[in-house]
Write a protein that holds these residues in place. Structure first.
Motif, PDB file in Angstrom:
ATOM      1  N   ASP A 233       0.854  -1.196   0.000  1.00  0.00           N
ATOM      2  CA  ASP A 233       0.000   0.000   0.000  1.00  0.00           C
ATOM      3  C   ASP A 233       0.889   1.245   0.000  1.00  0.00           C
ATOM      4  O   ASP A 233       1.855   1.334   0.787  1.00  0.00           O
ATOM      5  N   ILE A 234       0.566   2.203  -0.880  1.00  0.00           N
ATOM      6  CA  ILE A 234       1.365   3.433  -0.937  1.00  0.00           C
ATOM      7  C   ILE A 234       1.079   4.246   0.327  1.00  0.00           C
ATOM      8  O   ILE A 234      -0.089   4.409   0.714  1.00  0.00           O
ATOM      9  N   ARG A 236       0.573   7.383   2.695  1.00  0.00           N
ATOM     10  CA  ARG A 236       0.054   8.765   2.644  1.00  0.00           C
ATOM     11  C   ARG A 236      -0.214   9.224   1.210  1.00  0.00           C
ATOM     12  O   ARG A 236       0.168  10.310   0.796  1.00  0.00           O
ATOM     13  N   PHE A 237      -0.873   8.371   0.515  1.00  0.00           N
ATOM     14  CA  PHE A 237      -1.149   8.681  -0.890  1.00  0.00           C
ATOM     15  C   PHE A 237      -2.137   9.842  -1.018  1.00  0.00           C
ATOM     16  O   PHE A 237      -2.094  10.618  -1.982  1.00  0.00           O
ATOM     17  N   LYS A 238      -2.997   9.958  -0.021  1.00  0.00           N
ATOM     18  CA  LYS A 238      -3.983  11.055  -0.039  1.00  0.00           C
ATOM     19  C   LYS A 238      -3.277  12.408  -0.104  1.00  0.00           C
ATOM     20  O   LYS A 238      -3.692  13.317  -0.820  1.00  0.00           O
ATOM     21  N   ASN A 241      -2.194  13.224  -3.600  1.00  0.00           N
ATOM     22  CA  ASN A 241      -3.357  13.707  -4.363  1.00  0.00           C
ATOM     23  C   ASN A 241      -3.719  15.133  -3.975  1.00  0.00           C
ATOM     24  O   ASN A 241      -3.942  15.994  -4.832  1.00  0.00           O
ATOM     25  N   HIS A 246      -4.862  15.057  -8.688  1.00  0.00           N
ATOM     26  CA  HIS A 246      -5.179  13.666  -8.999  1.00  0.00           C
ATOM     27  C   HIS A 246      -4.338  13.094 -10.128  1.00  0.00           C
ATOM     28  O   HIS A 246      -3.961  11.921 -10.110  1.00  0.00           O
ATOM     29  N   ASP A 250      -2.172   9.846 -10.134  1.00  0.00           N
ATOM     30  CA  ASP A 250      -2.285   8.742 -11.108  1.00  0.00           C
ATOM     31  C   ASP A 250      -0.907   8.335 -11.635  1.00  0.00           C
ATOM     32  O   ASP A 250      -0.604   7.157 -11.786  1.00  0.00           O
ATOM     33  N   ARG A 272      -3.717  -4.967  -9.121  1.00  0.00           N
ATOM     34  CA  ARG A 272      -4.163  -3.746  -8.442  1.00  0.00           C
ATOM     35  C   ARG A 272      -5.390  -4.144  -7.629  1.00  0.00           C
ATOM     36  O   ARG A 272      -6.471  -4.350  -8.162  1.00  0.00           O
ATOM     37  N   GLU A 276      -4.938   2.430  -3.927  1.00  0.00           N
ATOM     38  CA  GLU A 276      -3.470   2.510  -3.930  1.00  0.00           C
ATOM     39  C   GLU A 276      -2.887   1.268  -3.262  1.00  0.00           C
ATOM     40  O   GLU A 276      -1.835   1.306  -2.658  1.00  0.00           O
ATOM     41  N   LYS A 345       1.599  -0.252   8.817  1.00  0.00           N
ATOM     42  CA  LYS A 345       1.077   1.129   8.855  1.00  0.00           C
ATOM     43  C   LYS A 345       1.122   1.660  10.290  1.00  0.00           C
ATOM     44  O   LYS A 345       1.550   2.791  10.539  1.00  0.00           O
ATOM     45  N   ARG A 349       4.802   2.998   8.941  1.00  0.00           N
ATOM     46  CA  ARG A 349       4.847   2.894   7.461  1.00  0.00           C
ATOM     47  C   ARG A 349       6.257   2.616   6.932  1.00  0.00           C
ATOM     48  O   ARG A 349       7.192   2.535   7.710  1.00  0.00           O
TER      49      ARG A 349
END
Ligand code: GTP
Length: 363
Positions: A233-234, A236-238, A241, A246, A250, A272, A276, A345, A349
């Motif tokens: 899982d990536i 702090r991907f939020k 973004n 976005h 991507d 996938r 993420e 996590k 992380r």
């Protein structure tokens, strides 16, 4: 090249109308030159057999077929098909009127009926009616609805001309159907691929992932092989973004997918699993093997960050690893890998956690 480049290409060729057009164009580029050539050869034939009006008609026909090729190459395929239908209709009726059905030119009406249904500009009903009309007119001409006005001077060759017309018209008709068959098959193959592939990253999607997991599970059960599941899982991907938008998000997703894909063996599968989140299916590998493999990924992501001019911080991944145990279902292994990911996590992380109970057994 990004992993999803292939899928982007797939989408580019996915437009159904563009696909139909390429197949119809292929068909026209096969049929129209033959038709133009046949008409061209008929000009001297009718001229020397004393039917000058038909020689002139063939000049017109050659021009129509050549113009139709030009129209088709300029994306006006439907107009070209309508023009060809009118030409074949006019030609068959006029030739039958002058020389009767014996030379067999009406057979092109029969072939044209399977070609006319490829006109996509009209409703299905109209296209059906037009094609049936062509068949009916063929039938009427074939039974000799006209008394021939002329008697051809080379009448001893008529059976051969009829034979040639029948064979050419028949082959054109078969070819039209073959082209449509090819179109149908390639569409089916692409639909199958689309159902299995994630459109953004080009990886297997979750649906196909389920199929692969079941296959790997059955194989491992039968051969008593090792099988390890990694959930990735990536982190702090939020934030990525929110901060960069976005589309940057991507791109990062695609880059991570590519890095993961390049880090695993060809016999492994990368799926996938969610937004993420990725699932890596490692066949014939223990949890420890997976750990060694995953340890190579962080430096590769850091390298990616070093080359990236947009991101102000490196992208990191958290991993949860679980080795399948012969007494459990594959779903249970996935849950264990998920729990291990949760621990990664929780513990800050950017780390790899092996599902506790399995490590001792797998070493
Ligand atoms: N750009 C982009 N974002 C996506 C996509 N799918 C999911 N996301 C985003 O991924 C983010 C996931 O956020 P969270 O579940 O809070 O996780 P996170 O920010 O990675 O935090 P941690 O997992 O706890 O490290 C959400 O903002 C989703 O909108 C996608 O296809 N493209």
């Amino acid at each position: 090249m990004y992993v999803n480049d292939g899928v982007k290409q797939l989408f580019q060729t996915q437009d159904p109308s563009a696909q139909t057009d390429s197949h119809r164009l292929q068909l026209i580029l096969f049929i129209a030159p033959i038709a133009a050539l046949v008409h061209f050869v008929l000009i001297p034939f009718f001229y020397y057999t004393g039917v000058a009006v038909l020689a002139t008609l063939n000049v017109l026909s050659v021009l129509i077929w050549v113009y139709g090729i030009w129209l088709s190459k300029h994306n006006r395929i439907n107009l070209a098909i309508q023009l060809f239908s009118c030409e074949v209709l006019l030609h068959s009726v006029v030739v039958s009127y002058y020389v009767g059905p014996d030379p067999g030119f009406q057979y092109y009406l029969w072939a044209m009926s399977s070609f006319a249904v490829m006109d996509t500009s009209c409703s299905r009903f109209r296209v059906f009616i037009s094609a049936v009309m062509l068949v009916l007119i063929f039938a009427l001409l074939n039974v000799g609805v006209f008394e021939p006005v002329y008697e051809l001077t080379l009448s001893e060759y008529l059976p051969y001309i009829k034979l040639a017309n029948m064979v050419i018209a028949g082959i054109l008709s078969v070819f039209a159907i073959m082209i449509m068959r090819g179109f149908h098959q390639s569409q089916q193959a692409e639909l199958k691929e689309l159902a299995a592939i994630d459109s953004l990253t080009g990886l297997f999607n979750r649906r196909q992932g389920g199929v692969l997991l079941k296959q790997a599970y059955r194989l491992a059960l039968r051969n008593q092989n090792q099988l390890t599941i990694v959930m990735a899982d990536i982190d702090r991907f939020k934030q990525i973004n929110d901060r960069y938008g976005h589309s940057v998000g991507d791109t990062v997703l695609c880059q991570v997918a590519e890095t993961l894909q390049n880090s695993i063996r060809k016999s492994d599968a990368l799926i996938r699993w969610g937004g993420e989140e990725f699932l890596i299916l490692l066949s014939d590998a223990s949890a420890r093997d997976a750990e060694k493999l995953l340890a190579k990924i962080s430096p590769r992501l850091e390298q990616l960050y070093a080359e990236n001019e947009v991101l102000e911080f490196p992208v990191t991944l958290s991993f949860g690893v679980a080795q399948w145990q012969p007494d459990e279902s594959i779903e249970q292994t996935i849950m264990c890998a998920d729990d291990a990911l949760y621990i990664s996590k929780q513990e800050g992380r950017n780390r790899i956690t092996l599902a506790e109970s399995r490590v001792a057994e797998s070493v």
